[in-house]
Design a protein around this motif. Structure first.
Motif, PDB file in Angstrom:
ATOM      1  N   PHE A 127      -9.475  10.534  -6.401  1.00  0.00           N
ATOM      2  CA  PHE A 127      -8.337  10.782  -5.099  1.00  0.00           C
ATOM      3  C   PHE A 127      -9.164  10.549  -3.724  1.00  0.00           C
ATOM      4  CE2 PHE A 127      -5.994  12.927  -1.745  1.00  0.00           C
ATOM      5  CZ  PHE A 127      -4.824  12.645  -1.993  1.00  0.00           C
ATOM      6  N   GLY A 128     -10.024  11.210  -3.641  1.00  0.00           N
ATOM      7  CA  GLY A 128     -10.876  11.382  -2.345  1.00  0.00           C
ATOM      8  C   GLY A 128     -11.533   9.920  -1.973  1.00  0.00           C
ATOM      9  N   GLY A 129     -12.163   9.389  -3.100  1.00  0.00           N
ATOM     10  CA  GLY A 129     -12.770   8.170  -2.955  1.00  0.00           C
ATOM     11  C   GLY A 129     -11.859   6.957  -2.719  1.00  0.00           C
ATOM     12  N   ALA A 130     -10.564   7.039  -3.183  1.00  0.00           N
ATOM     13  CA  ALA A 130      -9.718   6.000  -3.047  1.00  0.00           C
ATOM     14  C   ALA A 130      -9.201   6.178  -1.540  1.00  0.00           C
ATOM     15  CB  ALA A 130      -8.297   6.117  -3.894  1.00  0.00           C
ATOM     16  N   ARG A 131      -9.218   7.431  -1.074  1.00  0.00           N
ATOM     17  CA  ARG A 131      -8.629   7.692   0.359  1.00  0.00           C
ATOM     18  C   ARG A 131      -9.778   7.089   1.320  1.00  0.00           C
ATOM     19  NH1 ARG A 131      -8.031  12.009   3.019  1.00  0.00           N
ATOM     20  NH2 ARG A 131      -6.353  11.409   4.339  1.00  0.00           N
ATOM     21  N   MET A 132     -10.705   7.422   0.924  1.00  0.00           N
ATOM     22  CA  MET A 132     -12.071   6.883   1.797  1.00  0.00           C
ATOM     23  C   MET A 132     -11.895   5.414   1.994  1.00  0.00           C
ATOM     24  SD  MET A 132     -15.288   9.106   0.391  1.00  0.00           S
ATOM     25  CE  MET A 132     -16.430   7.818   0.579  1.00  0.00           C
ATOM     26  N   ALA A 133     -11.805   4.557   0.744  1.00  0.00           N
ATOM     27  CA  ALA A 133     -11.629   3.205   1.038  1.00  0.00           C
ATOM     28  C   ALA A 133     -10.349   2.918   1.748  1.00  0.00           C
ATOM     29  CB  ALA A 133     -11.285   2.573  -0.580  1.00  0.00           C
ATOM     30  N   ALA A 134      -9.188   3.506   1.496  1.00  0.00           N
ATOM     31  CA  ALA A 134      -8.053   3.154   2.419  1.00  0.00           C
ATOM     32  C   ALA A 134      -8.229   3.446   3.874  1.00  0.00           C
ATOM     33  CB  ALA A 134      -7.078   3.802   1.948  1.00  0.00           C
ATOM     34  N   ILE A 135      -8.813   4.478   4.162  1.00  0.00           N
ATOM     35  CA  ILE A 135      -9.086   4.816   5.519  1.00  0.00           C
ATOM     36  C   ILE A 135     -10.046   3.916   6.159  1.00  0.00           C
ATOM     37  CG2 ILE A 135     -10.253   6.478   6.945  1.00  0.00           C
ATOM     38  CD1 ILE A 135      -9.306   8.711   4.941  1.00  0.00           C
ATOM     39  N   HIS A 136     -11.170   3.504   5.510  1.00  0.00           N
ATOM     40  CA  HIS A 136     -11.971   2.293   5.812  1.00  0.00           C
ATOM     41  C   HIS A 136     -11.121   1.203   6.286  1.00  0.00           C
ATOM     42  CE1 HIS A 136     -15.062  -0.619   6.012  1.00  0.00           C
ATOM     43  NE2 HIS A 136     -14.459  -1.274   5.116  1.00  0.00           N
ATOM     44  N   LEU A 137     -10.171   0.784   5.764  1.00  0.00           N
ATOM     45  CA  LEU A 137      -9.619  -0.492   5.806  1.00  0.00           C
ATOM     46  C   LEU A 137      -8.498  -0.308   7.009  1.00  0.00           C
ATOM     47  CD1 LEU A 137     -10.346  -2.470   3.889  1.00  0.00           C
ATOM     48  CD2 LEU A 137      -8.549  -1.672   2.433  1.00  0.00           C
ATOM     49  N   ARG A 138      -7.846   0.831   6.981  1.00  0.00           N
ATOM     50  CA  ARG A 138      -7.031   1.210   8.047  1.00  0.00           C
ATOM     51  C   ARG A 138      -7.807   1.156   9.316  1.00  0.00           C
ATOM     52  NH1 ARG A 138      -3.564   6.464   7.848  1.00  0.00           N
ATOM     53  NH2 ARG A 138      -5.546   7.218   8.651  1.00  0.00           N
ATOM     54  N   SER A 139      -8.976   1.887   9.299  1.00  0.00           N
ATOM     55  CA  SER A 139      -9.853   2.016  10.641  1.00  0.00           C
ATOM     56  C   SER A 139     -10.140   0.377  11.117  1.00  0.00           C
ATOM     57  CB  SER A 139     -10.921   2.948  10.532  1.00  0.00           C
ATOM     58  OG  SER A 139     -11.887   2.271   9.612  1.00  0.00           O
ATOM     59  N   LEU A 140     -10.005  -0.388  10.068  1.00  0.00           N
ATOM     60  CA  LEU A 140     -10.400  -1.651  10.366  1.00  0.00           C
ATOM     61  C   LEU A 140      -9.053  -2.584  11.286  1.00  0.00           C
ATOM     62  CD1 LEU A 140     -12.856  -2.814   7.490  1.00  0.00           C
ATOM     63  CD2 LEU A 140     -13.456  -2.283   9.759  1.00  0.00           C
ATOM     64  N   GLY A 141      -8.173  -1.843  11.136  1.00  0.00           N
ATOM     65  CA  GLY A 141      -6.988  -2.270  12.063  1.00  0.00           C
ATOM     66  C   GLY A 141      -5.747  -2.959  10.930  1.00  0.00           C
ATOM     67  N   HIS A 142      -5.967  -2.878   9.723  1.00  0.00           N
ATOM     68  CA  HIS A 142      -5.391  -3.484   8.899  1.00  0.00           C
ATOM     69  C   HIS A 142      -3.919  -2.425   8.582  1.00  0.00           C
ATOM     70  CE1 HIS A 142      -7.988  -6.510   7.152  1.00  0.00           C
ATOM     71  NE2 HIS A 142      -8.744  -5.890   7.007  1.00  0.00           N
ATOM     72  N   THR A 143      -2.794  -3.064   8.395  1.00  0.00           N
ATOM     73  CA  THR A 143      -1.573  -2.431   8.073  1.00  0.00           C
ATOM     74  C   THR A 143      -0.860  -3.086   7.136  1.00  0.00           C
ATOM     75  OG1 THR A 143      -0.279  -3.925   9.941  1.00  0.00           O
ATOM     76  CG2 THR A 143      -1.199  -2.027  10.864  1.00  0.00           C
ATOM     77  N   ARG A 144      -0.977  -4.373   6.653  1.00  0.00           N
ATOM     78  CA  ARG A 144      -0.412  -4.690   5.510  1.00  0.00           C
ATOM     79  C   ARG A 144      -1.077  -4.879   4.342  1.00  0.00           C
ATOM     80  NH1 ARG A 144       0.799  -8.898   9.172  1.00  0.00           N
ATOM     81  NH2 ARG A 144      -0.117 -10.553   7.660  1.00  0.00           N
ATOM     82  N   PHE A 145      -0.775  -3.884   3.449  1.00  0.00           N
ATOM     83  CA  PHE A 145      -1.743  -3.708   2.245  1.00  0.00           C
ATOM     84  C   PHE A 145      -0.927  -4.157   0.830  1.00  0.00           C
ATOM     85  CE2 PHE A 145      -2.912  -0.360   5.317  1.00  0.00           C
ATOM     86  CZ  PHE A 145      -4.245  -0.660   5.451  1.00  0.00           C
ATOM     87  N   GLY A 146      -1.767  -4.356  -0.106  1.00  0.00           N
ATOM     88  CA  GLY A 146      -1.460  -4.553  -1.478  1.00  0.00           C
ATOM     89  C   GLY A 146      -2.257  -3.949  -2.191  1.00  0.00           C
ATOM     90  N   VAL A 147      -1.783  -3.332  -3.404  1.00  0.00           N
ATOM     91  CA  VAL A 147      -2.603  -2.213  -4.332  1.00  0.00           C
ATOM     92  C   VAL A 147      -2.586  -2.905  -5.851  1.00  0.00           C
ATOM     93  CG1 VAL A 147      -2.841  -0.222  -5.383  1.00  0.00           C
ATOM     94  CG2 VAL A 147      -2.255  -0.281  -2.777  1.00  0.00           C
ATOM     95  N   LEU A 148      -3.695  -3.117  -6.189  1.00  0.00           N
ATOM     96  CA  LEU A 148      -3.919  -3.510  -7.686  1.00  0.00           C
ATOM     97  C   LEU A 148      -4.575  -2.506  -8.703  1.00  0.00           C
ATOM     98  CD1 LEU A 148      -3.698  -6.681  -8.547  1.00  0.00           C
ATOM     99  CD2 LEU A 148      -6.013  -6.792  -8.207  1.00  0.00           C
ATOM    100  N   THR A 149      -3.628  -2.085  -9.503  1.00  0.00           N
ATOM    101  CA  THR A 149      -4.017  -1.076 -10.274  1.00  0.00           C
ATOM    102  C   THR A 149      -4.222  -1.375 -11.868  1.00  0.00           C
ATOM    103  OG1 THR A 149      -3.260   1.353 -10.884  1.00  0.00           O
ATOM    104  CG2 THR A 149      -1.796  -0.306 -10.744  1.00  0.00           C
ATOM    105  N   PHE A 150      -4.830  -0.573 -12.703  1.00  0.00           N
ATOM    106  CA  PHE A 150      -4.743  -0.775 -13.894  1.00  0.00           C
ATOM    107  C   PHE A 150      -3.733   0.128 -14.661  1.00  0.00           C
ATOM    108  CE2 PHE A 150      -9.125   0.852 -13.226  1.00  0.00           C
ATOM    109  CZ  PHE A 150      -8.926   2.021 -13.333  1.00  0.00           C
ATOM    110  N   SER A 151      -3.694   0.086 -16.000  1.00  0.00           N
ATOM    111  CA  SER A 151      -2.375   0.682 -16.854  1.00  0.00           C
ATOM    112  C   SER A 151      -2.162   2.097 -16.162  1.00  0.00           C
ATOM    113  CB  SER A 151      -3.136   0.824 -18.155  1.00  0.00           C
ATOM    114  OG  SER A 151      -3.227  -0.427 -18.715  1.00  0.00           O
ATOM    115  N   LEU A 152      -0.810   2.161 -16.031  1.00  0.00           N
ATOM    116  CA  LEU A 152      -0.309   3.267 -15.793  1.00  0.00           C
ATOM    117  C   LEU A 152       0.423   4.325 -16.910  1.00  0.00           C
ATOM    118  CD1 LEU A 152       1.729   2.274 -12.698  1.00  0.00           C
ATOM    119  CD2 LEU A 152       0.034   3.832 -12.308  1.00  0.00           C
TER     120      LEU A 152
END
Lengths: 351, 351
Positions: free
Chosen positions: B168-193
């Motif tokens: 959870f924390g790792g994923a947050r770090m990655a997302a925060i990184h992207l957001r801090s770069l100014g991104h606002t339009r995201f897409g998420v690719l996940t494996f099996s739920l």
DNA sequence: TGAACGTACTGAAGCGCTTCAGTCACACTC
DNA sequence: GAGTGTGACTGAAGCGCTTCAGTACGTTCA
């Protein structure tokens, strides 16, 4: 804390008030007792937390362990990074699992195969060997134990079943294809010739004495067509990264090869990348062929021309052979599966 | 043909003229007899083709089988195509092999885990479970047998050792990184739920009830930062191909995402390719982050920004835990390994 | 009606090994 | 020369199960 002893067949037998043999039959020979009694036994067993006959004791009594050993010449990560290995293993695993057998992994040490002690102590009643160097001590350890064995892609051993593909012929097909497209300057990318994790250009001496049958045959197939003078780069394993490095080296020689013959698809994927790294294009500037036809070959950029071998079937046939040996069958004739050239878009006529 | 019976301890004992106990000691407790006698026993054993104590009988007598079971939620080919799995398994294998233990593979059936019967019949005295859905029947089968267990990346189970990372924390770090770069339009690719091999956009309902802890947490980490409205594509497995397809779908939505959050590096590699397929560039047009930091992440084109988790160590620690349980230790506190963001060149500020 | 047969269950002999409490012979001590 | 060790080896009791010859008790049939 005094942990209660685990229940055994006897526990269940006296709880139900029958003999131990009857409880055993309830699990293994339902036709030997009345359905009602069987039901009662199974219920009682569940209620006292009996998980069924102990696998080890059962193995001792029946004298087979319902396990097939799997010996691998490499570290697992190295092995599985090559889809060619994991797909074979998957075919094998589902075959034996379907017959209620487990797969016992004996990972390779540094010497190209499991340690003999590992083999001696593993509970298995047949073993399948994949990708071991020719005279691996593990092979001998299996023989001493008197276990039946099936080898995949391995030299013939007395009293052993075998499944293999025509690596030499497949490699020749690929090389002939390239030559018929007009190519004359080749480079070859191979994986390990010896179990010593070496990367680099290959000298003639190292080339001749390779102890890995598959490497040897693919290489010989290529060289049989393109001639012995061609530069050969050896990678310590079959991975994209190592292939990329090797291909870069190959493409830096002068005159630059116009065609790269790779011992596996993974290596070829690396080569594809290496060509891009040098700002060249596949197949315009260099043609690339792989070997295996893993699923990704169809979707690479560009789609890879490669030699198809039936990986899943290889594992499945090995599994079936193993099961047959287990049932007391004699090793049958070696199974040789066909290969074929799949022409896609990583090869083109020399312009 | 009358095949000669295999030699046993008794055979050797009477050949040498000592008691069976002494032969046993020659193998297991060299300090219990004179060196000379031991030598003589071993020699005689070799000469009559005795390969050492039978592993099964020994296991029954000692009440442990020197094997650690390994349960996997997927087919082997699916599992190993993900380096994240093979590297963990390699770490595990070398740890247990170093202590003379084998690894018994119990491959997953279709139901997300080994069949309970497979578990019941496998000879192992501790099992490690990886990547099973939360309530896999196999987990219960292990409990019924009373075997100690260590789970990797799995919800807490009573009486079970555990090793995990902060997904959870790792994923947050990655997302925060992207957001801090100014991104606002995201897409998420996940494996099996869920264990049903589905590919496609994910509905809210399917999203909430995922039974795979890792998927759930990584996804939750991403969505925690980027908001719940973001399009999510689910891949049936963690492979480049599936990632490529999914990313293509994600990039075709309008407005087009400028950043792709992937649940694994393999998926991210596919996304890299998908961006190229659409004649766009990473990171100029689209930023991509992965998760795992497999070796190839460093060499992809461009090198991948990703969340590093210590894969080998995960396997190693799991192996050590298993060995400790085997030695009778109590399950220790869950081991939680650190993750970190590795910034490379697949992410850039939004221009 | 009694021989022949079936069905349901049991007794006991292993499977090949480990292990622990001895036994035995020999040396060492005071 | 009785007491105390000590090193080397053995006897026998399991480990938990399978299996096979048998027993016991109906049923069937000529």
């Amino acid at each position: 804390m005094e942990r209660p002893r685990k229940p055994t067949l006897d526990t269940v037998a006296s709880a139900v008030g029958v003999s131990r043999a009857t409880v055993s039959n309830a699990y293994n020979r339902p036709d030997q007792l009345s359905a009602a009694l069987r039901e009662r036994i199974l219920e009682t067993a569940a209620s006292i937390g009996y998980a069924g006959p102990d696998p080890v004791a059962r193995s001792l009594a029946t004298r087979h362990s319902a396990a097939v050993g799997f010996m691998l010449g490499q570290h697992l990560s190295a092995a599985f990074s090559d889809p060619a290995v994991s797909i074979v293993l998957d075919g094998l695993a589902s075959t034996v699992d379907g017959h209620d057998h487990c797969l016992v992994l004996m990972p390779g040490g540094t010497e190209g195969g499991p340690r003999p002690e590992t083999v001696a102590r593993a509970a298995a009643d047949v073993v399948v060997a994949y990708s071991l160097p020719d005279h691996a001590p593990a092979l001998d350890a299996v023989r001493v134990r008197g276990l039946p064995m099936v080898v995949i892609d391995q030299p013939v051993l007395p009293d052993t079943a075998r499944v293999e593909v025509d690596d030499f012929g497949g490699a020749r097909m690929a090389a002939i294809h390239l030559r018929s497209l007009g190519h004359t300057r080749f480079g070859v990318l191979t994986f390990s010739l010896h179990p010593d994790d070496r990367n680099g250009f290959v000298s003639a001496g190292r080339l001749s004495g390779s102890t890995f049958r598959v490497t040897r045959d693919r290489l010989a197939g290529y060289l049989d067509v393109v001639g012995p003078g061609v530069p050969v780069w050896e990678c310590a394993g079959s991975s994209r990264e190592l292939g990329r490095t090797g291909a870069r080296a190959l493409l830096s020689s002068t005159p630059r090869p116009t065609a790269l013959l790779c011992a596996s698809d993974e290596l070829a994927f690396g080569a594809l990348q290496a060509v891009r790294d040098l700002s060249l294009a596949v197949p315009r500037d260099v043609s690339v062929v792989g070997f295996d036809d893993v699923p990704a070959a169809e979707h690479s950029d560009p789609p890879l021309t490669t030699v198809r071998q039936p990986l899943t079937e290889k594992g499945r046939r090995a599994g079936e052979s193993a099961l047959r040996l287990l049932a007391g069958g004699r090793p049958e004739e070696p199974i040789r599966l066909a290969v074929s050239l799949v022409e896609r878009h990583s090869t083109a006529p020399l312009t």
